[in-house]
Design a protein around this motif. Sequence first.
Motif, PDB file in Angstrom:
ATOM      1  N   ALA A 258       3.771 -72.545   2.397  1.00 15.27           N
ATOM      2  CA  ALA A 258       4.320 -71.805   3.534  1.00 15.27           C
ATOM      3  C   ALA A 258       4.686 -70.383   3.143  1.00 15.27           C
ATOM      4  CB  ALA A 258       5.539 -72.536   4.089  1.00 15.27           C
ATOM      5  N   MET A 259       5.289 -70.205   1.958  1.00 13.27           N
ATOM      6  CA  MET A 259       5.645 -68.853   1.518  1.00 13.27           C
ATOM      7  C   MET A 259       4.400 -68.019   1.225  1.00 13.27           C
ATOM      8  SD  MET A 259       8.796 -68.203   1.768  1.00 13.27           S
ATOM      9  CE  MET A 259       8.824 -66.645   0.872  1.00 13.27           C
ATOM     10  N   ILE A 260       3.406 -68.637   0.602  1.00 14.98           N
ATOM     11  CA  ILE A 260       2.151 -67.927   0.328  1.00 14.98           C
ATOM     12  C   ILE A 260       1.508 -67.486   1.633  1.00 14.98           C
ATOM     13  CG2 ILE A 260      -0.202 -68.223  -0.555  1.00 14.98           C
ATOM     14  CD1 ILE A 260       0.991 -70.134  -2.665  1.00 14.98           C
ATOM     15  N   THR A 261       1.480 -68.382   2.603  1.00 14.00           N
ATOM     16  CA  THR A 261       0.847 -68.072   3.889  1.00 14.00           C
ATOM     17  C   THR A 261       1.651 -67.051   4.676  1.00 14.00           C
ATOM     18  OG1 THR A 261       0.020 -70.354   3.900  1.00 14.00           O
ATOM     19  CG2 THR A 261      -0.160 -69.116   5.943  1.00 14.00           C
ATOM     20  N   LEU A 262       2.980 -67.105   4.577  1.00  7.89           N
ATOM     21  CA  LEU A 262       3.809 -66.108   5.255  1.00  7.89           C
ATOM     22  C   LEU A 262       3.487 -64.704   4.750  1.00  7.89           C
ATOM     23  CD1 LEU A 262       6.286 -65.305   7.054  1.00  7.89           C
ATOM     24  CD2 LEU A 262       7.691 -65.626   4.992  1.00  7.89           C
ATOM     25  N   LEU A 263       3.384 -64.557   3.437  1.00  3.51           N
ATOM     26  CA  LEU A 263       3.234 -63.234   2.837  1.00  3.51           C
ATOM     27  C   LEU A 263       1.789 -62.744   2.814  1.00  3.51           C
ATOM     28  CD1 LEU A 263       5.723 -63.693  -0.146  1.00  3.51           C
ATOM     29  CD2 LEU A 263       6.145 -62.562   2.043  1.00  3.51           C
ATOM     30  N   TRP A 264       0.834 -63.670   2.654  1.00  3.20           N
ATOM     31  CA  TRP A 264      -0.561 -63.247   2.502  1.00  3.20           C
ATOM     32  C   TRP A 264      -1.525 -63.974   3.436  1.00  3.20           C
ATOM     33  CZ3 TRP A 264       2.308 -64.403  -2.089  1.00  3.20           C
ATOM     34  CH2 TRP A 264       2.754 -63.263  -2.771  1.00  3.20           C
ATOM     35  N   GLY A 265      -1.015 -64.774   4.342  1.00  4.24           N
ATOM     36  CA  GLY A 265      -1.886 -65.554   5.215  1.00  4.24           C
ATOM     37  C   GLY A 265      -2.755 -64.714   6.120  1.00  4.24           C
ATOM     38  N   ASN A 266      -2.202 -63.637   6.675  1.00  3.97           N
ATOM     39  CA  ASN A 266      -3.001 -62.782   7.562  1.00  3.97           C
ATOM     40  C   ASN A 266      -4.182 -62.177   6.831  1.00  3.97           C
ATOM     41  OD1 ASN A 266      -1.554 -63.149   9.950  1.00  3.97           O
ATOM     42  ND2 ASN A 266      -0.078 -61.553   9.428  1.00  3.97           N
ATOM     43  N   GLN A 267      -3.961 -61.753   5.576  1.00  4.44           N
ATOM     44  CA  GLN A 267      -5.066 -61.184   4.795  1.00  4.44           C
ATOM     45  C   GLN A 267      -6.145 -62.231   4.533  1.00  4.44           C
ATOM     46  OE1 GLN A 267      -1.823 -60.702   4.434  1.00  4.44           O
ATOM     47  NE2 GLN A 267      -1.328 -59.015   3.035  1.00  4.44           N
ATOM     48  N   VAL A 268      -5.709 -63.470   4.243  1.00  3.76           N
ATOM     49  CA  VAL A 268      -6.681 -64.543   3.991  1.00  3.76           C
ATOM     50  C   VAL A 268      -7.499 -64.833   5.236  1.00  3.76           C
ATOM     51  CG1 VAL A 268      -6.917 -66.993   3.440  1.00  3.76           C
ATOM     52  CG2 VAL A 268      -5.301 -65.588   2.154  1.00  3.76           C
ATOM     53  N   MET A 269      -6.822 -64.903   6.392  1.00  4.35           N
ATOM     54  CA  MET A 269      -7.524 -65.196   7.640  1.00  4.35           C
ATOM     55  C   MET A 269      -8.465 -64.050   8.024  1.00  4.35           C
ATOM     56  SD  MET A 269      -4.388 -66.993   9.735  1.00  4.35           S
ATOM     57  CE  MET A 269      -5.334 -67.264  11.221  1.00  4.35           C
ATOM     58  N   ASP A 270      -8.041 -62.811   7.816  1.00  8.58           N
ATOM     59  CA  ASP A 270      -8.914 -61.671   8.114  1.00  8.58           C
ATOM     60  C   ASP A 270     -10.148 -61.685   7.226  1.00  8.58           C
ATOM     61  OD1 ASP A 270      -7.166 -60.800  10.030  1.00  8.58           O
ATOM     62  OD2 ASP A 270      -6.201 -59.298   8.756  1.00  8.58           O
ATOM     63  N   TRP A 271      -9.956 -61.994   5.937  1.00  7.85           N
ATOM     64  CA  TRP A 271     -11.087 -62.070   5.023  1.00  7.85           C
ATOM     65  C   TRP A 271     -12.068 -63.163   5.456  1.00  7.85           C
ATOM     66  CZ3 TRP A 271     -12.631 -66.261   2.054  1.00  7.85           C
ATOM     67  CH2 TRP A 271     -13.670 -66.010   1.144  1.00  7.85           C
ATOM     68  N   TYR A 272     -11.532 -64.320   5.850  1.00  7.41           N
ATOM     69  CA  TYR A 272     -12.381 -65.425   6.267  1.00  7.41           C
ATOM     70  C   TYR A 272     -13.182 -65.062   7.519  1.00  7.41           C
ATOM     71  CZ  TYR A 272     -13.804 -70.066   7.852  1.00  7.41           C
ATOM     72  OH  TYR A 272     -14.528 -71.126   8.275  1.00  7.41           O
ATOM     73  N   LEU A 273     -12.512 -64.428   8.467  1.00 12.81           N
ATOM     74  CA  LEU A 273     -13.201 -64.052   9.706  1.00 12.81           C
ATOM     75  C   LEU A 273     -14.296 -63.014   9.449  1.00 12.81           C
ATOM     76  CD1 LEU A 273     -10.179 -63.918  12.184  1.00 12.81           C
ATOM     77  CD2 LEU A 273     -11.991 -65.640  12.072  1.00 12.81           C
ATOM     78  N   ARG A 274     -14.055 -62.119   8.494  1.00 15.80           N
ATOM     79  CA  ARG A 274     -15.086 -61.140   8.151  1.00 15.80           C
ATOM     80  C   ARG A 274     -16.311 -61.825   7.541  1.00 15.80           C
ATOM     81  NH1 ARG A 274     -10.735 -58.002   6.230  1.00 15.80           N
ATOM     82  NH2 ARG A 274     -11.247 -58.590   4.080  1.00 15.80           N
ATOM     83  N   GLN A 275     -16.077 -62.881   6.734  1.00 14.47           N
ATOM     84  CA  GLN A 275     -17.197 -63.612   6.150  1.00 14.47           C
ATOM     85  C   GLN A 275     -17.991 -64.341   7.216  1.00 14.47           C
ATOM     86  OE1 GLN A 275     -17.669 -62.886   2.902  1.00 14.47           O
ATOM     87  NE2 GLN A 275     -15.791 -61.697   3.257  1.00 14.47           N
ATOM     88  N   MET A 276     -17.300 -64.817   8.254  1.00 13.53           N
ATOM     89  CA  MET A 276     -17.971 -65.532   9.332  1.00 13.53           C
ATOM     90  C   MET A 276     -18.780 -64.573  10.200  1.00 13.53           C
ATOM     91  SD  MET A 276     -17.303 -68.748   8.999  1.00 13.53           S
ATOM     92  CE  MET A 276     -17.652 -69.409  10.622  1.00 13.53           C
TER      93      MET A 276
END
Length: 276
Positions: A258-276
Amino acid sequence: MNLTPPPLPIAFFVFFAGACIGSFLNVCIARWPADLSVVSPRSRCPKCERAIRWYENIPLVSWAAMRARCAGCKLPISAIYPAIELVVALGWLAAFAAFGTTLVALRVAVLGTILLGIAVTDAKHYLIPDGFTVFGLFWVAATAIAALALGETGPFAGPYDALVGACTGAGAIAIAGWLGEVATKKEAMGFGDVTLMAVVGGALGPGRALLTVFVGALIGAVTFLLLVFPVVWVRSRRAGVPFAAPQVPFGVFLAPAAMITLLWGNQVMDWYLRQM
């Protein structure tokens, strides 16, 4: 996210405040699993039940000054107590270094404290007390409204996304637990995990709540396969008993996820969407 240490007086105050909160967190971890009040009686030695005087209860300092022993019975005091105080103090300092003297920093610090208490309690007792999750839900809801009024949402979800996220997080983990129970014919997820994910979903919103479940499962799988499984297998071989897979307290992995996703989750999701 850049860390900029606050001025020394503020840094000292934040560190000391975090250590005091960590001291209270120790009380919650010790008492809530036994359904005891965290308000009374006063803090006592867990071994001789002697009441601890105020100057014996100064975070970090007293433990070192008393050489990690009770002033009454002289038996050792576990290092877990100052360790939790130190972790919370450093966590609060890091939050205010990252977000400045803002409501966002306070929200990050308090949520991190709640998640640490949940992780430690679940690891020790396979239990997530309602005290953590009920307070967490109220805190997330109240600060979401306050942040909207102040315009300081930061990495947290707004009020509407918090409501949807709480339902999404709780629902996702409840469904995962139900499917696990169908597959294994035994309880796979406790209700504490459901209420924990309601808190996490309220803080992060629906998208990152689902990401938290995935990250938690990933951390749990890696930890189990690389650490827990080999240790338990070796112990069972030495003892000459059949290997039995140990219980896995999922809250231990959901909390850091939860803490990892709070701080860096948006970046992870943006990266994933760019790959898609």
